[in-house]
Design a protein around this motif. Structure first.
Motif, mmCIF file in Angstrom:
data_model
loop_
_atom_site.group_PDB
_atom_site.id
_atom_site.type_symbol
_atom_site.label_atom_id
_atom_site.label_comp_id
_atom_site.label_asym_id
_atom_site.label_seq_id
_atom_site.Cartn_x
_atom_site.Cartn_y
_atom_site.Cartn_z
ATOM 1 N N SER B 162 0.808 -1.224 0.000
ATOM 2 C CA SER B 162 0.000 0.000 0.000
ATOM 3 C C SER B 162 0.837 1.268 0.000
ATOM 4 C CB SER B 162 -0.966 -0.006 1.173
ATOM 5 O OG SER B 162 -0.274 -0.229 2.367
ATOM 6 N N ASN B 163 2.136 1.160 0.350
ATOM 7 C CA ASN B 163 2.955 2.373 0.334
ATOM 8 C C ASN B 163 3.730 2.559 -0.964
ATOM 9 O OD1 ASN B 163 2.168 3.173 2.835
ATOM 10 N ND2 ASN B 163 3.886 2.232 3.894
ATOM 11 N N LEU B 164 3.473 1.707 -1.947
ATOM 12 C CA LEU B 164 4.206 1.818 -3.206
ATOM 13 C C LEU B 164 3.346 2.537 -4.240
ATOM 14 C CD1 LEU B 164 5.630 -1.803 -3.403
ATOM 15 C CD2 LEU B 164 6.750 0.236 -2.535
ATOM 16 N N ASP B 165 3.995 3.172 -5.207
ATOM 17 C CA ASP B 165 3.195 3.812 -6.248
ATOM 18 C C ASP B 165 2.646 2.737 -7.193
ATOM 19 O OD1 ASP B 165 4.958 3.405 -8.579
ATOM 20 O OD2 ASP B 165 6.298 4.745 -7.488
ATOM 21 N N ALA B 166 1.655 3.147 -7.981
ATOM 22 C CA ALA B 166 0.853 2.172 -8.708
ATOM 23 C C ALA B 166 1.690 1.210 -9.556
ATOM 24 C CB ALA B 166 -0.161 2.891 -9.577
ATOM 25 N N LYS B 167 2.681 1.760 -10.240
ATOM 26 C CA LYS B 167 3.442 0.925 -11.161
ATOM 27 C C LYS B 167 4.281 -0.105 -10.397
ATOM 28 C CE LYS B 167 6.617 1.313 -14.995
ATOM 29 N NZ LYS B 167 7.708 2.129 -15.514
ATOM 30 N N LEU B 168 4.942 0.400 -9.333
ATOM 31 C CA LEU B 168 5.790 -0.474 -8.533
ATOM 32 C C LEU B 168 4.952 -1.539 -7.829
ATOM 33 C CD1 LEU B 168 8.755 -0.513 -8.073
ATOM 34 C CD2 LEU B 168 8.455 0.844 -6.018
ATOM 35 N N ARG B 169 3.741 -1.142 -7.469
ATOM 36 C CA ARG B 169 2.856 -2.065 -6.777
ATOM 37 C C ARG B 169 2.574 -3.277 -7.667
ATOM 38 N NH1 ARG B 169 -2.326 0.767 -5.338
ATOM 39 N NH2 ARG B 169 -0.813 2.244 -4.539
ATOM 40 N N ASN B 170 2.288 -3.004 -8.934
ATOM 41 C CA ASN B 170 2.007 -4.110 -9.849
ATOM 42 C C ASN B 170 3.217 -5.015 -10.014
ATOM 43 O OD1 ASN B 170 -0.504 -3.095 -10.166
ATOM 44 N ND2 ASN B 170 -0.103 -2.125 -12.157
ATOM 45 N N GLN B 171 4.391 -4.393 -10.162
ATOM 46 C CA GLN B 171 5.614 -5.178 -10.313
ATOM 47 C C GLN B 171 5.867 -6.051 -9.100
ATOM 48 O OE1 GLN B 171 8.976 -2.677 -10.842
ATOM 49 N NE2 GLN B 171 8.415 -2.087 -12.926
ATOM 50 N N THR B 172 5.784 -5.413 -7.909
ATOM 51 C CA THR B 172 6.100 -6.134 -6.681
ATOM 52 C C THR B 172 5.105 -7.261 -6.445
ATOM 53 O OG1 THR B 172 6.805 -4.003 -5.852
ATOM 54 C CG2 THR B 172 6.749 -5.795 -4.285
ATOM 55 N N ARG B 173 3.854 -6.999 -6.826
ATOM 56 C CA ARG B 173 2.817 -8.013 -6.689
ATOM 57 C C ARG B 173 3.237 -9.286 -7.427
ATOM 58 N NH1 ARG B 173 -2.306 -5.339 -8.659
ATOM 59 N NH2 ARG B 173 -1.848 -6.367 -10.603
ATOM 60 N N ILE B 174 3.683 -9.082 -8.649
ATOM 61 C CA ILE B 174 4.099 -10.229 -9.451
ATOM 62 C C ILE B 174 5.308 -10.905 -8.822
ATOM 63 C CG2 ILE B 174 5.012 -10.915 -11.701
ATOM 64 C CD1 ILE B 174 3.353 -8.499 -12.821
ATOM 65 N N GLU B 175 6.248 -10.075 -8.342
ATOM 66 C CA GLU B 175 7.451 -10.640 -7.717
ATOM 67 C C GLU B 175 7.112 -11.489 -6.502
ATOM 68 O OE1 GLU B 175 10.895 -8.158 -6.725
ATOM 69 O OE2 GLU B 175 10.376 -6.988 -8.502
ATOM 70 N N ILE B 176 6.202 -10.981 -5.688
ATOM 71 C CA ILE B 176 5.834 -11.721 -4.474
ATOM 72 C C ILE B 176 5.222 -13.063 -4.851
ATOM 73 C CG2 ILE B 176 4.221 -11.754 -2.531
ATOM 74 C CD1 ILE B 176 4.705 -8.822 -2.138
ATOM 75 N N LYS B 177 4.369 -13.038 -5.845
ATOM 76 C CA LYS B 177 3.708 -14.282 -6.265
ATOM 77 C C LYS B 177 4.743 -15.281 -6.796
ATOM 78 C CE LYS B 177 0.181 -16.888 -7.170
ATOM 79 N NZ LYS B 177 -0.554 -17.492 -6.063
ATOM 80 N N ARG B 178 5.675 -14.768 -7.582
ATOM 81 C CA ARG B 178 6.694 -15.630 -8.162
ATOM 82 C C ARG B 178 7.555 -16.251 -7.064
ATOM 83 N NH1 ARG B 178 9.461 -12.324 -12.380
ATOM 84 N NH2 ARG B 178 7.591 -12.710 -13.576
ATOM 85 N N LEU B 179 7.916 -15.400 -6.097
ATOM 86 C CA LEU B 179 8.748 -15.834 -4.979
ATOM 87 C C LEU B 179 8.044 -16.922 -4.168
ATOM 88 C CD1 LEU B 179 11.425 -14.481 -4.482
ATOM 89 C CD2 LEU B 179 10.365 -13.179 -2.649
ATOM 90 N N GLN B 180 6.757 -16.695 -3.957
ATOM 91 C CA GLN B 180 5.992 -17.669 -3.167
ATOM 92 C C GLN B 180 5.991 -19.027 -3.856
ATOM 93 O OE1 GLN B 180 2.521 -18.678 -4.087
ATOM 94 N NE2 GLN B 180 2.246 -19.972 -2.277
ATOM 95 N N ARG B 181 5.822 -19.021 -5.184
ATOM 96 C CA ARG B 181 5.814 -20.293 -5.922
ATOM 97 C C ARG B 181 7.168 -20.963 -5.822
ATOM 98 N NH1 ARG B 181 2.549 -18.646 -11.051
ATOM 99 N NH2 ARG B 181 0.455 -18.763 -10.173
#
Lengths: 295, 362
Positions: B162-181
């Motif tokens: 929630s503290n990231l700007d919109a673009k970074l939020r989308n990127q990090t979202r994907i990164e977190i999901k990838r990391l979890q897998r």
């Protein structure tokens, strides 16, 4: 028509206009500032001419007159040092100020940690209780303290003086540290706790390092206060072995004293060296102390 | 990695019952998102799992062990905070190593794990910096790295994006999901953002006022919301709701139109019963844009307002006094008050009981 910014004359005009707007105002303030500066500096001037005079010279010349030579200074220092036992007194004061200030700030920090982090029952009550310490004038404690110390045998003792100073120096740092500790995000210590840190570990590894500025500033303030204290030490500890440097200074003056003001002033100068030095070396932290509570 | 089980969990603050008896089963290696509006209790629930809040009642098991009274450090969890909660006075390297160091892990082991995490997250160039010298995204990665090096049984995330700007939020979202897998990690992730919930979760838990409103896969929650709250919360813009009455022969009457619905989709009450009709904006198709729904009902209304988003437009139009939002694909410019024909897709609408607000989907 659009603005032509290639026209150098036009741009120069704007530059001049901006410069004028930024010029400091109130040039008439120079005169009062000058007067105040002189008023402020006169005592220093007095100090610097006096420490270079002999007692005889001081008696003959006007107080603001220049000394004949710089030589008498060394003799003044020797006299002040030996007559007032400044060496012993300085060591005493140094030990009170360093140890007392450090213990007081450490206790205040521990208390502030308890109040802001440990969910103490009645944390506010405890705070108010300790903080009342700063509400009453010190003179109020003197008489009971004197009688109490006489009974306990703490009068004229090093430990007695240390105890007084520690006690007096806790409330104010507590007020400040409670604020600055609450300013450290709780999530930081929650993160540390999840990572396995005990309460003690959180205090030492998370809270203390993040409040380093206020802690040092507070220590300096308490150091200065203890070093400069005359009230408690003159009443509770007059003996040469335990008296503080301010009491030693006071001993140079008095109805029956034959010591010239030139020696007294020199002693004063010597006794102010440590605090001045400390301020110069650690002024960064003093400045931080001015905005205590914020990091 | 481990399972997490919550049984009849209750949390009371003073006299306020914040969590009202919650059951959740989190299987090993799944990504579970707790989602809901502010005040629904999702963060409280996460903090209870973390051991930062006491549990008033119920059982919390991690890896089959009852952990109600275990301190955080013994629960085998790691948490990423909304504010990242990096230790401000330590370098990135020390931030990553602190937990291991105080639990007595050997220096070489710390070095190895720290190195792995740093490489995985691209933190190698920043190891000597202080958190204040990092950008928001980098801080975020340090926070994740700090959780990773502890090799926890369960990762807990408290609105970390929630503290990231919109673009970074989308990127990090994907990164977190990838990391979890990659790690096969069990993750409990709290957010109020339903897009995050949809994209990240294997399993979504929608919370409402301290209760679980629905548990399911993202598609399940989106396609088959159990009640009006879930239907309204998932999907942006929200589902349109309009007062309606059950008509004869599998129809719903609302705003002056009669909408046929598939006979096998709902358990409809007797004709004449009041219900609430729910229609997602994409199921109100403007004439000439997108595929015309086979089963449906038409209405024409002036557009009160149009929001142009570039790739699509959102049209606000009245249907019998209720303002409905419709999604226009491949948009064209719309004049204010321009009359447009719409067709509601009868196969995709939802019907809710007027009183219980429960879905009537079969």
């Amino acid at each position: 028509m659009a603005v032509d910014i290639t026209d150098q004359n036009f741009i120069n005009g704007l530059i001049e206009q901006e410069r004028r707007a930024q010029r400091p105002r109130g040039r008439w303030l120079v005169v009062p500032i000058l007067v105040l500066t002189i008023a402020y500096l006169t005592p220093f001037y007095y100090l610097f001419v006096t420490i270079f005079k002999t007692s005889a010279e001081y008696a003959q010349k006007g107080v603001l007159e220049l000394p004949a030579s710089l030589a008498p200074f060394a003799d003044n220092v020797v006299q002040a040092w030996t007559i007032a036992h400044l060496g012993q007194a300085g060591l005493n004061s140094l030990s009170y100020a360093v140890i007392g200030g450090a213990i007081a700030v450490a206790f205040a920090a521990a208390a502030a940690f308890g109040m802001t982090r440990l969910n103490l029952i009645g944390a506010n009550g405890w705070f108010m209780l300790i903080f009342t310490g700063t509400l009453f004038p010190f003179q109020m404690y003197l008489v009971p303290l004197l009688f109490g110390y006489q009974r306990l045998g703490l009068i004229n003792s090093w430990l007695g003086m240390l105890l007084v100073y520690v006690a007096i120096c806790i409330p104010f740092p507590l007020l400040v540290l409670r604020n600055s500790f609450s300013g450290i995000t709780r999530e930081v210590d929650e993160a540390a706790r999840i990572e396995g840190a005990s309460e003690w570990r959180v205090f030492i590894s998370m809270i203390v390092p993040n409040a380093k500025g206020p802690l040092i500033a507070l220590f300096l303030l308490q150091f200065t206060f203890i070093w400069n204290d005359l009230l408690f030490s003159s009443i509770l500890a007059n003996g040469i072995e335990v008296r503080s440097i301010m009491v030693a200074l006071q001993s140079l003056q008095g109805t029956y004293s034959t010591i010239g003001p030139n020696v007294v002033i020199t002693a004063t100068l010597i006794s102010s060296i440590p605090t001045v030095l400390l301020f110069v070396v650690l002024r960064k932290y003093f400045m931080a102390g001015l905005q205590l509570g914020n990091k | 990695m481990a399972t997490v089980t919550l049984r009849n969990i209750i949390k009371i603050y003073g006299e306020f019952v914040a969590i009202k008896g919650v059951d959740i089963d989190i299987e090993d290696g799944t990504f579970v998102v707790l989602v809901g509006p502010s005040g629904c209790g999702k963060s409280t629930l996460l903090r209870m799992i973390a051991g930062l809040e006491t549990i008033s009642h119920g059982e919390l098991k991690i890896g089959g062990t009852l952990v109600n009274d275990l301190p955080s450090r013994d629960r085998g969890i790691a948490m990423v905070f909304q504010s990242y909660a990096l230790y401000p006075h330590m370098s990135v390297a020390d931030n990553l190593g602190f937990g291991l160091k105080i639990s007595g892990v050997s220096k070489s082991e710390i070095e190895r794990r720290r190195g792995d995490a740093a490489t995985m997250l691209g933190l190698d160039p920043y190891m000597d910096r202080r958190p204040s010298q990092l950008s928001g995204g980098q801080r975020q990665r340090v926070a994740i790295g700090r959780a990773m090096v502890r090799q926890p049984e369960v990762f807990l995330f408290d609105e970390p994006l929630s503290n990231l700007d919109a673009k970074l939020r989308n990127q990090t979202r994907i990164e977190i999901k990838r990391l979890q897998r990659q790690l096969g990690a069990t993750v409990v992730f709290v957010t109020h953002d339903q897009v995050e919930a949809m994209t990240l979760a294997d399993k979504i838990v929608v919370l409402q006022d301290g209760l679980v409103a629905q548990v399911g896969s993202p598609l399940e929650v989106f396609e088959r919301p159990k009640n009006q709250f879930v239907a309204g919360f998932m999907g942006a813009p929200s589902m349109n709701f309009i007062d309606a009455v059950v008509g004869p022969n599998n129809t719903i009457e609302a705003g002056g139109i009669s909408l046929p619905v598939p006979a096998d989709r709902f358990d409809l009450p007797a004709p004449g019963t009041s219900v609430t009709l729910g229609v997602r904006p994409e199921d109100i198709v403007p004439e000439g844009h997108g595929t015309r729904p086979e089963l449906g009902a038409d209405f024409t209304a002036p557009v009160n307002f149009a929001e142009m988003l570039g790739n699509e437009s959102l049209l606000f139009a009245d249907l019998g006094g209720t303002e409905m939002v419709a999604r226009m694909q491949q948009p064209r410019p719309i004049e204010p008050d321009q009359k447009i024909g719409f067709r509601i897709d009868g196969r995709r609408v939802h019907v809710f009981d007027k009183n219980s607000q429960m879905s009537l989907l079969r």
